[in-house]
Motif scaffolding. Structure first.
Motif, mmCIF file in Angstrom:
data_model
loop_
_atom_site.group_PDB
_atom_site.id
_atom_site.type_symbol
_atom_site.label_atom_id
_atom_site.label_comp_id
_atom_site.label_asym_id
_atom_site.label_seq_id
_atom_site.Cartn_x
_atom_site.Cartn_y
_atom_site.Cartn_z
ATOM 1 N N GLU A 121 -0.904 4.841 3.261
ATOM 2 C CA GLU A 121 -2.249 5.199 3.696
ATOM 3 C C GLU A 121 -2.216 5.864 5.063
ATOM 4 O OE1 GLU A 121 -4.893 1.961 4.488
ATOM 5 O OE2 GLU A 121 -3.323 0.484 4.350
ATOM 6 N N GLU A 162 -1.901 5.323 -2.252
ATOM 7 C CA GLU A 162 -2.106 4.501 -1.067
ATOM 8 C C GLU A 162 -2.993 3.339 -1.453
ATOM 9 O OE1 GLU A 162 -4.372 7.936 0.826
ATOM 10 O OE2 GLU A 162 -5.176 6.234 1.953
ATOM 11 N N CYS A 166 2.017 -7.456 -2.107
ATOM 12 C CA CYS A 166 3.047 -7.307 -1.069
ATOM 13 C C CYS A 166 2.446 -7.260 0.332
ATOM 14 C CB CYS A 166 3.894 -6.057 -1.340
ATOM 15 S SG CYS A 166 2.983 -4.511 -1.353
ATOM 16 N N THR A 184 10.665 -4.878 6.208
ATOM 17 C CA THR A 184 9.910 -3.992 5.316
ATOM 18 C C THR A 184 10.359 -2.549 5.458
ATOM 19 O OG1 THR A 184 8.022 -5.450 5.706
ATOM 20 C CG2 THR A 184 7.573 -3.392 4.541
ATOM 21 N N THR A 197 14.233 5.197 3.723
ATOM 22 C CA THR A 197 14.059 6.275 4.708
ATOM 23 C C THR A 197 15.053 6.193 5.862
ATOM 24 O OG1 THR A 197 11.775 6.771 4.158
ATOM 25 C CG2 THR A 197 12.427 7.208 6.423
ATOM 26 N N TYR A 198 15.397 4.973 6.303
ATOM 27 C CA TYR A 198 16.290 4.872 7.462
ATOM 28 C C TYR A 198 17.640 5.551 7.203
ATOM 29 C CZ TYR A 198 18.997 3.261 11.348
ATOM 30 O OH TYR A 198 19.799 3.258 12.465
ATOM 31 N N ARG A 256 8.212 6.677 4.404
ATOM 32 C CA ARG A 256 8.056 7.472 5.631
ATOM 33 C C ARG A 256 8.629 8.881 5.528
ATOM 34 N NH1 ARG A 256 10.937 2.932 9.027
ATOM 35 N NH2 ARG A 256 11.929 2.838 6.983
HETATM 36 C C1 LIG Z 1 2.152 4.819 7.559
HETATM 37 C C2 LIG Z 1 2.506 3.900 6.449
HETATM 38 C C3 LIG Z 1 1.538 3.505 5.532
HETATM 39 C C4 LIG Z 1 1.875 2.641 4.481
HETATM 40 N N1 LIG Z 1 0.906 2.299 3.569
HETATM 41 C C5 LIG Z 1 1.239 1.505 2.519
HETATM 42 C C6 LIG Z 1 0.290 1.220 1.512
HETATM 43 O O1 LIG Z 1 -0.859 1.695 1.540
HETATM 44 N N2 LIG Z 1 0.677 0.408 0.486
HETATM 45 C C7 LIG Z 1 1.940 -0.118 0.402
HETATM 46 O O2 LIG Z 1 2.251 -0.838 -0.548
HETATM 47 N N3 LIG Z 1 2.882 0.176 1.337
HETATM 48 C C8 LIG Z 1 2.561 0.980 2.374
HETATM 49 N N4 LIG Z 1 3.529 1.318 3.281
HETATM 50 C C9 LIG Z 1 4.928 0.861 3.090
HETATM 51 C C10 LIG Z 1 5.732 1.934 2.369
HETATM 52 O O3 LIG Z 1 5.245 2.149 1.066
HETATM 53 C C11 LIG Z 1 7.237 1.570 2.267
HETATM 54 O O4 LIG Z 1 7.391 0.348 1.601
HETATM 55 C C12 LIG Z 1 7.930 1.447 3.629
HETATM 56 O O5 LIG Z 1 7.562 2.491 4.499
HETATM 57 C C13 LIG Z 1 9.462 1.418 3.440
HETATM 58 O O6 LIG Z 1 9.918 2.578 2.786
HETATM 59 P P1 LIG Z 1 10.573 3.793 3.622
HETATM 60 O O7 LIG Z 1 11.812 3.249 4.239
HETATM 61 O O8 LIG Z 1 10.850 4.882 2.632
HETATM 62 O O9 LIG Z 1 9.567 4.208 4.638
HETATM 63 C C14 LIG Z 1 3.202 2.164 4.346
HETATM 64 C C15 LIG Z 1 4.172 2.566 5.280
HETATM 65 C C16 LIG Z 1 3.831 3.414 6.314
HETATM 66 C C17 LIG Z 1 4.912 3.829 7.275
#
Ligand SMILES: Cc1cc2nc3c(=O)[nH]c(=O)nc-3n(C[C@H](O)[C@H](O)[C@H](O)COP(=O)(O)O)c2cc1C
Length: 474
Positions: free
Chosen positions: A62, A95, A215, A336, A382-383, A408
């Protein structure tokens, strides 16, 4: 403690050697395959007969940028168009969208209602229009949520928590006093009706599936740890999952044909806080820590007995899609979304962030092996930055997950999936370096976006505000 930058590893071999030295169990391929036989390009056939075109998934994200009445703004439309542009064929939820006003995590969160229906439909259509190539293999869902103890429906700065039980640490942190009422069983029943109504609306808006969010500390997740709650919705595993079962039963009756997925935090730790030198440390605790779903009672370890039961439950309910994530970004961001730089309300990494990535990959693989019949999406890649595709390919080849979810990374660099699939070199200037501004922004009341790397956000007035806030913390 500082950890080597991912960009400093020039070959897969160098990263592999570092992982071995650091004792981190994470595998990656040396080369990426391209073309119809490439592992990440393989279609995935769902139990309902639909074929999803490749193994990339956009995770829900979101932007804290909807209108007061819960409709998307131009920023929201842009983000969803970029989700479409990514080339990923699975869009897990887009989102979080609240099923009713009091469950919004912020006054700008999307709301699912009769009034917002045309806009939600337009979001999905915009995503499809932006998608390169064929679109009949694109599977798009909407994530349904109630934010529970993290609800801030009316004022960005004022929590209006709706809780299921009093939590020993989170209540104190959030200023929730012992007199704050817990949701009654009757209130929960009404909320279940709201989830079912929202699912019907999502179906009318054209979404192929809804995610019943479980979650990140929000309400669905809180049910899973409501071990002390009396009544129908707490205590035993059966009671703690009644919320999900009743929602699913209602959707099956009133929105037939709508597919259902669940995004679940498959493990959880005790909340962390800033310790010496701002490095994260667990809250001090003695005894058994019972409020971590998927925890082993120490507060710092994993026991997948209940998450496996949860997978069995999903299968028994005819749910075939599960997205695995971990803990909560509010109290354990390092679990997370592993990052180099913490968000403003976070702490410096208490561990090598690659350990965080490896932990989620391992848990996801364990659960996939336990229930190979379920379609499993992994998170927190992403990391890995430039090495994300090499790990992703290996994960899919090993059958450790069916889909690689990107969060991300998609904000600055949505085309990463398309570039990998086409065999194009990565656009290194767009690779997310985990600055966490996408979280610090909203924590400071601003819209979320990639301020460091996405020109569109770099040029917005909020970018300067954010810079200023980061200069003067507190
Ligand atoms: C700005 C932002 C908004 C997020 N919004 C949601 C969301 O609306 N619902 C959800 O389940 N996870 C949300 N997340 C978590 C991501 O879906 C994901 O689990 C998390 O960023 C780890 O994955 P990544 O390493 O690819 O970023 C959000 C993460 C970020 C950074």
């Amino acid at each position: 403690m500082s950890y080597p930058r991912i960009s400093s590893f020039k070959t897969a071999g160098e990263l592999r050697a570092y992982l071995t030295e650091a004792g981190i169990d994470l595998k990656l391929d040396d080369d990426l395959q391209v073309g119809a036989d490439a592992p990440l390009a393989q279609p995935y056939r769902l139990a309902n007969g639909f074929t999803i075109g490749n193994r990339f998934c956009v995770l829900p994200m979101e932007g804290w940028d909807g209108t007061a009445d819960g409709r998307p703004s131009e920023l929201t439309f842009r983000r969803w168009r970029r989700f479409g542009m990514s080339g990923a064929k699975l869009v897990w939820g887009g989102e979080a969208a609240a099923v009713r006003h009091d469950g919004r995590a912020n006054p700008n969160q999307l709301l699912v209602s009769e009034k917002t229906l045309p806009d939600l439909a337009a979001l999905r259509e915009g995503l499809i229009a932006a998608h390169p190539g064929r679109t009949d293999d694109l599977y798009i869902g909407l994530q349904l949520t109630h934010s529970g103890r993290y609800s801030k429906p009316n004022d960005k700065k004022r929590g209006e928590p709706r809780i299921l039980y009093h939590h020993p640490f989170l209540d104190r942190r959030m200023g929730i006093g012992p007199d704050t009422p817990v949701l009654t069983d009757d209130e929960i029943k009404r909320l279940i009706d709201d989830f079912i109504a929202a699912a019907q609306l999502a179906k009318r808006a054209g979404f192929a599936f809804v995610d019943i969010k479980h979650c990140h500390g929000y309400l669905g997740h809180e049910f899973l740890s409501a071990v002390d709650r009396p009544g129908l919705y707490g205590g035993s595993f059966e009671n703690r999952t009644r919320f999900l079962r009743e929602i699913v039963a209602g959707i099956r009756t009133s929105a037939p044909g709508l597919d259902i997925g669940v995004r679940v935090s498959a493990f959880d730790f005790i909340p962390y806080r800033k310790g010496a030198g701002d490095v994260g440390e667990p809250e001090p605790f003695t005894g058994k820590y019972r409020f971590a779903f998927g925890g082993d009672g120490t507060g710092l370890g994993i026991d997948l007995t209940e998450p496996k039961k949860f997978m069995d439950l999903l299968a028994s309910l005819g749910i075939r899609m599960v997205c695995i994530t971990a803990s909560s970004p509010y109290y354990n961001p390092h679990l997370t979304r592993p990052a180099t730089f913490p968000p403003s309300d976070g702490y410096l990494p208490p561990e090598e962030p690659l350990s965080g990535v490896a932990r989620q990959i391992k848990v996801t693989a364990d659960l996939k092996r336990y229930r190979p019949d379920l379609m499993v999406v992994g998170s927190a890649y992403t990391y890995l930055q430039e090495w994300l595709p090499n790990v992703a390919q290996r994960v899919v080849c090993e059958g450790d997950a069916d889909f690689v979810g990107l969060g991300r990374m998609v904000l600055p660099y949505p085309e990463m999936c398309a570039d990998v699939l086409a065999g194009r070199p990565l656009q290194t200037k767009l690779i997310c370096r985990t600055f966490s501004d996408c979280t610090t922004g909203p924590r400071s009341g601003l819209v979320s976006g990639c301020y460091p790397l996405d020109d569109y956000y770099r040029q917005r007035p909020e970018a300067a505000q954010l810079k200023e806030m980061k200069r003067k913390p507190g």
